[in-house]
Design an enzyme around this catalytic site. Structure first.
Site, PDB file in Angstrom:
ATOM      1  N   PRO A 251      39.221 180.757   6.078  1.00  0.00           N
ATOM      2  CA  PRO A 251      40.102 181.926   6.117  1.00  0.00           C
ATOM      3  C   PRO A 251      40.290 182.444   7.537  1.00  0.00           C
ATOM      4  O   PRO A 251      39.490 182.113   8.425  1.00  0.00           O
ATOM      5  CB  PRO A 251      39.362 182.963   5.272  1.00  0.00           C
ATOM      6  CG  PRO A 251      38.103 182.357   4.823  1.00  0.00           C
ATOM      7  CD  PRO A 251      38.000 180.979   5.321  1.00  0.00           C
ATOM      8  N   THR A 254      37.614 183.825  10.890  1.00  0.00           N
ATOM      9  CA  THR A 254      36.230 183.410  10.701  1.00  0.00           C
ATOM     10  C   THR A 254      35.686 182.673  11.914  1.00  0.00           C
ATOM     11  O   THR A 254      34.569 182.169  11.871  1.00  0.00           O
ATOM     12  CB  THR A 254      36.109 182.499   9.473  1.00  0.00           C
ATOM     13  OG1 THR A 254      37.168 181.564   9.490  1.00  0.00           O
ATOM     14  CG2 THR A 254      36.137 183.305   8.212  1.00  0.00           C
ATOM     15  N   LYS A 256      37.406 180.095  13.850  1.00  0.00           N
ATOM     16  CA  LYS A 256      37.781 178.700  14.057  1.00  0.00           C
ATOM     17  C   LYS A 256      38.204 178.456  15.509  1.00  0.00           C
ATOM     18  O   LYS A 256      37.760 177.497  16.140  1.00  0.00           O
ATOM     19  CB  LYS A 256      38.926 178.320  13.105  1.00  0.00           C
ATOM     20  CG  LYS A 256      38.517 178.402  11.647  1.00  0.00           C
ATOM     21  CD  LYS A 256      39.613 177.963  10.721  1.00  0.00           C
ATOM     22  CE  LYS A 256      40.795 178.900  10.688  1.00  0.00           C
ATOM     23  NZ  LYS A 256      40.479 180.222  10.125  1.00  0.00           N
ATOM     24  N   THR A 257      39.031 179.362  16.011  1.00  0.00           N
ATOM     25  CA  THR A 257      39.438 179.238  17.400  1.00  0.00           C
ATOM     26  C   THR A 257      38.231 179.332  18.316  1.00  0.00           C
ATOM     27  O   THR A 257      38.089 178.573  19.278  1.00  0.00           O
ATOM     28  CB  THR A 257      40.434 180.357  17.758  1.00  0.00           C
ATOM     29  OG1 THR A 257      41.383 180.454  16.729  1.00  0.00           O
ATOM     30  CG2 THR A 257      41.103 180.084  19.076  1.00  0.00           C
ATOM     31  N   HIS A 473      39.048 208.591 -12.233  1.00  0.00           N
ATOM     32  CA  HIS A 473      39.429 207.182 -12.163  1.00  0.00           C
ATOM     33  C   HIS A 473      38.351 206.374 -11.427  1.00  0.00           C
ATOM     34  O   HIS A 473      37.840 205.383 -11.933  1.00  0.00           O
ATOM     35  CB  HIS A 473      40.782 207.050 -11.459  1.00  0.00           C
ATOM     36  CG  HIS A 473      41.273 205.650 -11.319  1.00  0.00           C
ATOM     37  ND1 HIS A 473      42.278 205.133 -12.093  1.00  0.00           N
ATOM     38  CD2 HIS A 473      40.892 204.630 -10.504  1.00  0.00           C
ATOM     39  CE1 HIS A 473      42.504 203.880 -11.767  1.00  0.00           C
ATOM     40  NE2 HIS A 473      41.666 203.547 -10.789  1.00  0.00           N
ATOM     41  N   GLU A 474      37.990 206.856 -10.254  1.00  0.00           N
ATOM     42  CA  GLU A 474      36.994 206.129  -9.462  1.00  0.00           C
ATOM     43  C   GLU A 474      35.630 206.155 -10.146  1.00  0.00           C
ATOM     44  O   GLU A 474      34.897 205.166 -10.139  1.00  0.00           O
ATOM     45  CB  GLU A 474      36.887 206.704  -8.046  1.00  0.00           C
ATOM     46  CG  GLU A 474      38.163 206.581  -7.212  1.00  0.00           C
ATOM     47  CD  GLU A 474      38.609 205.142  -7.001  1.00  0.00           C
ATOM     48  OE1 GLU A 474      37.741 204.242  -6.996  1.00  0.00           O
ATOM     49  OE2 GLU A 474      39.826 204.908  -6.879  1.00  0.00           O
ATOM     50  N   ASP A 548      44.817 197.785  -9.910  1.00  0.00           N
ATOM     51  CA  ASP A 548      43.816 197.355 -10.890  1.00  0.00           C
ATOM     52  C   ASP A 548      44.447 196.416 -11.902  1.00  0.00           C
ATOM     53  O   ASP A 548      43.914 195.356 -12.219  1.00  0.00           O
ATOM     54  CB  ASP A 548      43.247 198.565 -11.648  1.00  0.00           C
ATOM     55  CG  ASP A 548      42.461 199.483 -10.735  1.00  0.00           C
ATOM     56  OD1 ASP A 548      42.088 199.024  -9.649  1.00  0.00           O
ATOM     57  OD2 ASP A 548      42.234 200.639 -11.126  1.00  0.00           O
TER      58      ASP A 548
HETATM   59  P1  ADP Z   1      40.323 182.192  13.453  1.00  0.00           P
HETATM   60  O1  ADP Z   1      40.766 181.242  14.494  1.00  0.00           O
HETATM   61  O2  ADP Z   1      39.389 181.580  12.449  1.00  0.00           O
HETATM   62  O3  ADP Z   1      41.426 182.946  12.788  1.00  0.00           O
HETATM   63  P2  ADP Z   1      39.139 183.501  15.681  1.00  0.00           P
HETATM   64  O4  ADP Z   1      38.289 182.417  16.173  1.00  0.00           O
HETATM   65  O5  ADP Z   1      40.413 183.734  16.405  1.00  0.00           O
HETATM   66  O6  ADP Z   1      39.445 183.326  14.147  1.00  0.00           O
HETATM   67  O7  ADP Z   1      38.288 184.831  15.643  1.00  0.00           O
HETATM   68  C1  ADP Z   1      38.763 186.036  16.132  1.00  0.00           C
HETATM   69  C2  ADP Z   1      37.666 186.830  16.765  1.00  0.00           C
HETATM   70  O8  ADP Z   1      36.689 187.188  15.804  1.00  0.00           O
HETATM   71  C3  ADP Z   1      36.918 186.068  17.809  1.00  0.00           C
HETATM   72  O9  ADP Z   1      37.533 186.184  19.041  1.00  0.00           O
HETATM   73  C4  ADP Z   1      35.553 186.724  17.796  1.00  0.00           C
HETATM   74  O10 ADP Z   1      35.540 187.860  18.594  1.00  0.00           O
HETATM   75  C5  ADP Z   1      35.396 187.160  16.363  1.00  0.00           C
HETATM   76  N1  ADP Z   1      34.568 186.216  15.587  1.00  0.00           N
HETATM   77  C6  ADP Z   1      34.978 185.515  14.508  1.00  0.00           C
HETATM   78  N2  ADP Z   1      33.981 184.763  14.035  1.00  0.00           N
HETATM   79  C7  ADP Z   1      32.921 184.962  14.822  1.00  0.00           C
HETATM   80  C8  ADP Z   1      31.599 184.448  14.840  1.00  0.00           C
HETATM   81  N3  ADP Z   1      31.150 183.581  13.932  1.00  0.00           N
HETATM   82  N4  ADP Z   1      30.780 184.882  15.817  1.00  0.00           N
HETATM   83  C9  ADP Z   1      31.201 185.762  16.723  1.00  0.00           C
HETATM   84  N5  ADP Z   1      32.427 186.278  16.765  1.00  0.00           N
HETATM   85  C10 ADP Z   1      33.297 185.902  15.826  1.00  0.00           C
HETATM   86 ZN    ZN Z   2      41.238 201.775  -9.864  1.00  0.00          ZN
END
Ligand code: ADP
Ligand code: ZN
Length: 681
Positions: A251, A254, A256-257, A473-474, A548
């Site tokens: 997602p 997380t 990846k970059t 509700h909550e 909901d």
């Molecule tokens: P994606 O490429 O998966 O969308 P990014 O690598 O661009 O996400 O993450 C965006 C920012 O979130 C990063 O620059 C970093 O600051 C933070 N981040 C995300 N995951 C981590 C992680 N595992 N550890 C530290 N920082 C993270």
């Molecule tokens: Zn609700």
């Protein structure tokens, strides 16, 4: 008045235009390129003018009388009829001696250039006139016809529309470049790749594994890539092939970059970063040419890493949305990418990392051996991962003593790494705004709330009646989920309005890999608990349950059609992991089945709603107590629920813990810490 004007225009350049400052550079560059076009055009015109005309000296126009006189006096050496339009008259020696005594002559005794010119009205009349004038002359001159190309004229004829076209085109491209956010918007750069290069010299690539928290398994796998880049001989010696492509799946946010960058940082190689959508342009062939350019650049810098974010922008399975017809360009871009990946030698030292959050929709050709044959899953962090990410991002912050990372990790279920980075930054900003010396726990909690619900809307006015409805509700959600074994236990409920939602509840989802039918069903009861509480207490329902209902409907639909959890439909799944169904117009089941599905979905939801109403009717008193506390304090925690309804008999039992642990351990050796007991601030 005049004074004013000059003042005004003099002021303009000084007008602070700061936001544009950063745009100045690409803009300047583009203008520079345009300048060259103008200069070249101008030079061509001048050149044509100069060479086309030759070294012609301007001649004197003469009238008919003068011409007849010259002819009669036998002073004319030659008459040239140019394009049947102009007559050019060369004088002979006699004539030159009289009118141009200084002129230099050639072998024929005439000058190199005509001495006079005469505009012809009608050709016959002119010929007649020349003949008549020379009636008594012994050596008459005859008219010689000359065809001469008028370079200037004809060049202009096609140059002007061409220039207009060029100007039009440039204006078009510039406009487009601007609307696409500038960048490499010049027409000369359109086929160039837009990859950003991070070199050793640029500070950005100083990312290492240290900066990536959690993601242990992903790191282990990607460590191999680093090793490949660092000592390729180790692998090639044994005849092994270095992978060309690695796909990071997970997602957004997380890391990846970040992971890809850290590979470049660890291996100390250049890093080309771009997004899949950077290839896409409205011109045919541009994407493919950008791919080519990118790989050429990369090869010249090998060993290096190419990182393509959002590869699904180009890598989506081909030939599916044939209706739109607009994907030819994307297809050719993808084909080019495949060709390039096949084309470079296995051991040339270029490794392509790509990121996507939907590996299932990628073209199968991309995933074949020799391309992106490795996939690394980058998941949302669990509680341990979240704590580590907090640690990474708290490194540069000035923290108060009461900041507890374990506690914060518990408060942020479902947060991605990017969200957590955001929380840390937001907390620092909040502390600064309040003029604090250090960032304390409350700042972090406020930041978490803010990230979850958007900005608190302090001035949003809610009438007391509305507040009561929202509170019940909550409280309904909270009560049902507390009293059901498999619903997620609650962390916190607020009725402080944020963003678009009027209230919000936070639950701790157990991190489980499979969900039983019972669990799903109970979650639905809890989701319907809000509306059920309105029904039980006020005897009427409101529009406040839209999200909901949406959630519950989707869940029930998934139970019936995807997971095979409905006895009437049976063990069938109409889920399509290839994603092809999204594009097809027909349903994979019959009309009759469709009817049954509708009935079953409705049945399940209605049953869950009745159950919710029953639970809340039984615990009417507790519900009211909870709601009143909410009205008073606007926020309640798990502890309040425990006080009112008693401990959850199953939630914290050792049994459950053990069962969970065993289940988890079987799936993987991943961490599992039952975090059922909510903390409060
Ligand atoms: P994606 O490429 O998966 O969308 P990014 O690598 O661009 O996400 O993450 C965006 C920012 O979130 C990063 O620059 C970093 O600051 C933070 N981040 C995300 N995951 C981590 C992680 N595992 N550890 C530290 N920082 C993270
Ligand atoms: Zn609700």
């Amino acid at each position: 008045m005049e004074n004013n004007e000059t003042k005004g225009s003099g002021n303009n350049p000084n007008q602070p235009d700061q936001p544009n400052q950063s745009n100045q550079k690409p803009n300047g560059k583009r203008r520079f390129n345009l300048m060259w076009i103008y200069v070249i055009l101008f030079a061509v015109l001048i050149g044509v003018n100069f060479f086309g005309r030759g070294s012609v000296t301007p001649q004197e126009d003469i009238d008919q009388g003068k011409l007849i006189e010259l002819l009669k006096k036998e002073e004319v050496g030659k008459i040239e009829l140019v394009n049947r339009e102009d007559a050019e008259i060369y004088l002979n020696k006699k004539g030159l001696a009289i009118y141009f005594p200084d002129a230099t002559t050639n072998a024929d005794g005439i000058t190199e250039y005509p001495n006079y010119s005469y505009k012809i009205g009608s050709l016959e009349r002119f010929e007649e006139m020349v003949e008549n004038a020379q009636k008594d002359v012994s050596n008459p001159v005859y008219i010689s016809n000359v065809r001469r190309n008028n370079w200037m004229g004809s060049i202009f004829e096609w140059l002007i529309p061409l220039a207009l076209l060029a100007v039009f085109y440039i204006v078009l491209i510039r406009g487009m470049g601007r609307s696409m956010g500038g960048g490499a918007g010049s027409i000369f750069n359109i086929g160039k790749s837009r990859a950003q290069l991070y070199d050793k010299n640029s500070s950005n690539v100083n990312v290492t594994f240290k900066d990536v928290a959690g993601l242990e398994e992903a790191k282990v796998e990607i460590m191999e890539v680093v090793d490949f880049l660092k000592n390729p001989e180790k692998y090639t010696k044994l005849g092994g092939k270095i992978p060309k492509g690695v796909l990071l799946v997970g997602p957004p946010g997380t890391g990846k970059t970040l992971l890809a960058k850290s590979v470049a940082g660890e291996a100390n190689v250049p890093f080309f970063s771009l997004s899949g959508s950077d290839f896409v342009e409205m011109f045919v062939g541009v994407g493919a040419s950008r791919v080519r350019d990118l790989f050429n650049n990369a090869k010249s810098k090998a060993p290096c890493i190419i990182f393509i974010d959002e590869i699904d922008a180009i890598g989506r399975a081909r030939g599916k949305s044939a209706i739109t017809g607009g994907n030819d360009e994307r297809e050719s871009t993808l084909n080019q990418l495949l060709t390039e990946m096949d084309g470079f030698g296995t051991n040339s030292g270029v490794i392509v990392l790509a990121a996507t959050n939907r590996a299932d929709i990628l073209d199968k050709a991309l995933l074949r051996a020799g391309r992106f044959d490795r996939q690394i899953y980058v998941e949302l962090p669990d509680i341990v991962g979240r704590k580590e990410i907090f640690e990474v991002h708290m490194r540069g912050l000035k923290l108060g003593n009461d900041v507890d990372k374990d506690f914060l990790a518990k408060q942020t279920p479902g947060f991605s790494g990017a969200d957590i980075a955001n929380v840390c930054n937001e907390a620092a900003l909040m502390a600064a705004r309040k003029g604090k010396e250090e960032i304390d726990k409350q700042d972090f909690l406020d930041a978490v709330d803010r990230i979850i619900g958007g900005l608190e809307k302090k001035n949003k006015i809610i009438s007391p009646e509305e507040k009561k409805v929202i509170a019940f509700h909550e409280a309904g959600h909270a009560t049902t989920s507390w009293l059901l074994q498999f619903a997620h236990p609650l962390v916190k409920v607020t009725i402080v309005p944020r963003g678009n939602s009027l209230g919000a509840a936070w639950y701790l989802p157990e991190e489980r890999q499979i969900t039983t039918k019972e669990q799903m069903y109970q979650e639905m009861i809890a989701t319907l608990g809000g509306r059920a509480a309105e029904q039980v207490v006020f005897g009427q329902i409101s529009t406040g349950a839209l999200s909901d209902l949406e959630k519950v409907t989707k869940q029930a639909f998934a139970m019936v059609t995807y997971y095979g959890l409905d006895e009437e439909i049976g063990n069938l799944s109409y889920y399509d992991s290839t994603g092809q169904q999204d594009y097809s117009l027909t349903k994979p089941f019959s009309e009759k089945t469709a009817e049954t599905i509708d009935q079953r979905v409705s049945f399940i939801v209605e049953k869950a709603y009745k159950d919710a109403v029953a639970i809340l009717t039984d615990h009417r008193e507790g519900l009211s107590e909870l709601a009143n506390k909410l009205i008073e304090e606007e926020v309640i925690f798990g502890e309040d629920l425990e006080r009112i309804f008693g401990k959850r008999p199953w939630g914290n039992s050792e049994d459950e813990k053990l069962k969970n642990a065993a289940l988890k351990a079987a799936e993987s050796q991943a961490e599992n810490q039952p975090e059922n007991k909510p903390e409060n601030a």
